[in-house]
Design an enzyme around this catalytic site. Structure first.
Site, PDB file in Angstrom:
ATOM      1  CD  GLU A 169      -3.319   0.188   2.019  1.00 28.76           C
ATOM      2  OE1 GLU A 169      -3.012   0.334   3.226  1.00 28.76           O
ATOM      3  OE2 GLU A 169      -4.438  -0.228   1.660  1.00 28.76           O
ATOM      4  CG  HIS A 198       8.273 -29.616   2.397  1.00 24.12           C
ATOM      5  ND1 HIS A 198       8.668 -30.910   2.165  1.00 24.12           N
ATOM      6  CD2 HIS A 198       9.075 -29.149   3.384  1.00 24.12           C
ATOM      7  CE1 HIS A 198       9.650 -31.224   2.985  1.00 24.12           C
ATOM      8  NE2 HIS A 198       9.924 -30.169   3.741  1.00 24.12           N
ATOM      9  CE  LYS A 242     -11.630   2.300   1.538  1.00 25.85           C
ATOM     10  NZ  LYS A 242     -11.077   3.249   2.512  1.00 25.85           N
TER      11      LYS A 242
END
Lengths: 427, 427
Positions: free
Chosen positions: A273, A294, A405
Site C-alpha cells: 500500500e 515444501h 469503495k
C-alpha cells in the site's frame, strides 16, 4: 536485529547489486534520511509514525484496558491497518494463558457467524477500530456483534472499547455511551499504526509487554542514520529497492518462526500500500519457513530470477528435543531438537538460493520477544519510508482503493451500475 | 463452477490476450488435451491424479476412519502436499461440530509445544502422512507427538492412523503395531493428492462429505475436452499461461470466502511446484477478499501491470442481515446483509481492476460446499497440468528442493559445511 545483505550483491546473485552501486546508492540514502528526519521532526503526515516509540499514548491505553479488565476473548472489529498490527502482536507475543484474539476483518457471513457462535460473549470484550468511523466492513460487523451481544443478554456498552479519530460517528458513539476509548494519533496512516494506540490497546488486553515492544522500537529508531551500512532498517529498504529496479519485482517475506506468520501479512500491507503507485512497487509475497520449502522453494530456486527472498531467523527458541527413533534412516535426527532442525533448514535454504544466484536477505532476531518484535516492526516501517523516498512516490496515501469503495457503496444503495469490463463465460 | 475470462482479453487489459491469439492457443490446447488423456488412460506418473475421482480408495478411507472413531481433535502430521489438501478441505467444509484439525506442518518448537499443550490428547487422533516415510519434519514431529501421548498416559498405537506408500519405515511401523493405515496411490504427487486417501482420510475424520467432493471432481473431469472454450479448467490454465508469457508474472488467487483462504495456499503449492522450473513459472500470490482490498488493492490497481488477479466468487452464502444503525452515514448498509456487502465489494473490485486495465479472471462457485469445492480443486489441478504442457515443463517433479534437503541433513549430521554465499552484516 541485524541484517546480512551479502547474498544480494552482484558477486552472488543475478539480479544483484554491484558493490560500487551500493556505495553510490548510499549518497541517496543520506539525502533521504535528511528528508525523513525533517518530516519526523515536524510531525508531517506519515513521517510522524516514526516518532511513535516516544509519542504513543500509553497512559490512555492503560486506562482503557483497565476499564475492560480481564476477559477470555477479545473480538477485534477492524480491517487492514486497523487489524493487522494487533493480529501480528497477538500471534508473535501473546502468552499461552492470554485472552484469545478473534479478528473480524472480513464480512464473510459464514465466518462471522461461526466466530460468534464459538465465543462465550459474556467473557468477551470488543475493540472496534476505525480511524474515520465510516469503514463499511468494520461498521457492518460491529452492528452484527452488538446484536449478538444483545441476544446473549450481554450489555455491549459494558464490553466495548473504541479506537477512532477525534471526531466521527464512532467517537460520538463512545461519548454517548461513555465507552472507554483511545484516539488514533494524528499523522499516522493505518499501516504504520501498530506501535500506536491502534496496536497497543489490543496488545495490552492480551497482556503483551508493550513497554518492551516500544523499547525495541526505540532501539531501532536510534540506529537510523545517514548511511545504509550503519542501519539495518535503511539497508533493508535500500537493497529491496535496488533489487526491484534490477528485476526482483517481488519480495518474498519468509520468517522461520510460526509466531511471525502474521508479521509477513502485516509487512505485505505496509509494502504494497505504501509503494504500489505510479506503476511502481514491489509485490510482497508471504511465505513461512520451513513449511513453504515444501511448497514454494522449487519455484524460488528454479523459476525466473524475478524475486528477492527475505529470511527471518531467530537465535533463541524453546528447547524441544526430538525423541530417539525406532525408525530407520533417521540417525541424523538423533540428538537434535526441533529448533535445531528448523535452523538447519534455514541455513540450507539460504545457501541453496545463494548457490542458484537468487538474491536473498537475512534478518536475524535475538528471539521472538517484545523487544525484538518492536525492533523488527519499526525497522520495516523505516525501511518502507526510505524505499518510498528512493522510488519517489507518495508513501503515505492509498488513492487507488477509493474507486472500488465508492462503487461498492453505490451498488448497495442501488444507485450505481458497473461497467465490469468484458465478459466471456466458460461453463 | 464457471469462469469469466472477459477481463483477461486485450480489449480490456494490458497485458491481455487478443481474441485471435486465444483462437490460435486453442489449437495447442487440443494437442495438450490429447497428451493429457493419453497419460490419464495409461496411468502415467502425475497424469494418474486426474483419474482420482474414480480411483480413490474410499473403502480403505472408511475402514481406517471407522477404526479411529469419534474424536475431538485430529492432529495431522505432514508437510506440503501431505498437509495442504487436508487443511483446505477442513477450512472449507468441516461443520461447526466437527473435530478440530491441528496441522503440524512445521518444526517450530514454540508452535508445536503450544499446539500440544492445548489439546486433550485423550480425545485426539493422529494422522501421520508421508509418502516416502522419510520426510524429516514429519518424522521429527511424529516422534514428539508420540512422546507427548506417552507422557499423557495415552496409548499412541490406539490413536494413530498412517498414510504412506507401500513400503518404507512408516509402513513397517504400521505393520509392526497393526495401526490403521491407508496407502498413497501410485502416480500421484503430493500436491495432486487432495482427492486421494491423503486428503480424504482426514476429511472423513472431520465428517466432510467425501462423496460430494468426489462427485464434484467427476463433474469437472467430464468437462475436460479439446477446446478451452468448453472447459473452465482448461480455459483457466490457458489464460494464466497466455498472460504470464505476456508479462503477468504473478497470479494472485483471491477468493471472496474465508473458508477458501487455505485453498489459495493449496493452489500456491500446486502452481509454484508444478510450473516453477527451467527459469519459467508464474508466482502464485495468496490473497483474501474483501480483507486484502485494505492491504493489497492499492498495489494491484496502481502498481506495475505484472500480475493476473483471480477472483473466486460464491453464489449462495448464509444470510446474516446487517442490523439497522444509530450511526450516521451508514444509510447504504440498511437492509443489506454481510453477504450482500461482500458480493458488492467483489463486483466493485473486479470493475475497478478492469477499469485500470489490470487482467483478471473470475471463478464463480455455486456455494462453498463439497460438490463445488471438489469441482474447484479438480479444475485447478487440470488447469495446472494443461499449463505445464503449454510451458513444456516436467509438471510432476520438484528437483530443486532436493539440494536444500540434503544440505540440512548434512548440517544436522555434522558432516557438511555450507557455502552460504557472501556475507555483509549490517548491525
Amino acid at each position: 536485529m541485524d541484517l546480512d545483505v551479502g547474498n544480494a550483491l552482484a558477486a552472488v546473485a543475478e539480479p544483484g547489486v554491484p558493490r560500487d552501486a551500493l556505495e553510490r546508492l548510499d549518497d541517496r540514502v543520506a539525502a533521504a534520511h535528511e528528508r525523513i528526519e525533517r518530516g519526523v521532526a515536524n510531525g508531517e503526515f506519515g513521517y510522524a509514525s516514526l516518532n511513535l516509540p516516544e509519542t504513543a499514548d500509553t497512559a490512555a491505553v492503560e486506562t482503557a484496558a483497565d476499564r475492560i479488565g480481564d476477559v477470555d476473548h477479545v473480538i477485534l472489529v477492524g480491517i487492514g491497518g486497523s487489524a493487522l498490527g494487533a493480529a501480528t502482536l497477538a500471534d508473535a507475543l501473546a502468552g499461552p494463558d492470554a485472552a484469545e484474539l478473534h479478528v473480524l476483518d472480513n464480512v464473510d457471513p459464514a465466518a462471522v457467524e461461526r466466530t460468534l457462535d464459538r465465543i462465550d460473549l459474556a467473557s468477551a470484550a470488543v475493540n472496534v477500530v476505525s480511524q474515520s468511523g465510516t469503514t463499511a466492513e468494520t461498521l457492518a460487523n460491529f452492528l452484527v456483534v452488538r446484536d449478538a451481544m444483545a441476544d446473549a443478554g450481554v450489555d455491549w456498552t459494558d464490553r466495548t472499547v473504541v479506537t477512532t479519530g477525534d471526531a466521527g460517528n464512532l467517537r460520538d458513539l463512545a461519548d454517548a455511551h461513555d465507552l472507554p476509548s483511545v484516539s488514533v494519533p494524528d499523522g499516522v496512516p493505518g499501516r504504520f499504526s501498530v506501535l500506536s494506540t491502534v496496536g497497543l490497546l489490543p496488545a495490552a488486553l492480551l497482556g503483551v509487554d508493550t513497554d518492551g515492544l516500544l523499547a525495541g522500537a526505540s532501539a531501532a529508531r536510534e540506529k537510523l542514520g545517514p548511511s545504509l551500512f550503519d542501519s539495518p532498517a535503511y539497508a533493508y529498504g535500500a537493497l529491496a529497492y535496488a533489487l526491484d529496479v534490477r528485476g526482483a519485482s517481488m519480495d518474498v517475506m519468509m520468517p522461520y518462526a510460526e509466531g511471525l506468520e502474521t508479521f509477513a501479512e502485516w509487512f505485505a500491507q505496509l509494502w504494497a500500500e505504501s509503494l504500489g503507485k505510479d506503476g511502481l512497487g514491489q509485490t510482497p509475497v508471504r511465505a513461512l519457513g520451513a513449511t513453504d520449502q515444501h511448497s514454494q522453494l522449487q519455484l524460488y530456486r528454479a523459476g525466473p530470477h524475478d524475486k528477492l527472498v527475505t529470511f527471518v531467523g531467530v537465535d533463541d527458541r524453546p528447547d524441544v528435543p526430538i525423541p530417539s527413533a525406532d525408525l530407520e534412516g533417521l540417525d541424523y535426527l538423533s540428538g537434535a531438537s526441533l529448533g535445531g532442525l528448523l535452523d538447519a533448514e534455514l541455513d540450507a535454504t539460504e545457501a541453496s538460493l545463494a548457490a542458484a544466484g537468487v538474491p536473498n536477505l537475512r534478518v536475524q532476531l535475538d528471539a521472538v520477544d517484545a523487544e525484538s518484535v518492536g525492533e523488527l516492526l519499526f525497522s520495516m516501517e523505516a525501511a518502507c519510508v526510505l524505499a518510498g523516498e528512493l522510488y519517489g512516490v507518495e508513501t503515505f496515501d492509498q488513492p487507488a482503493v477509493e474507486w472500488g469503495k465508492e462503487a461498492a457503496r453505490g451498488l448497495l444503495r442501488g444507485d450505481r451500475t458497473l461497467d465490469e469490463g468484458d465478459s466471456l463465460e466458460v461453463e
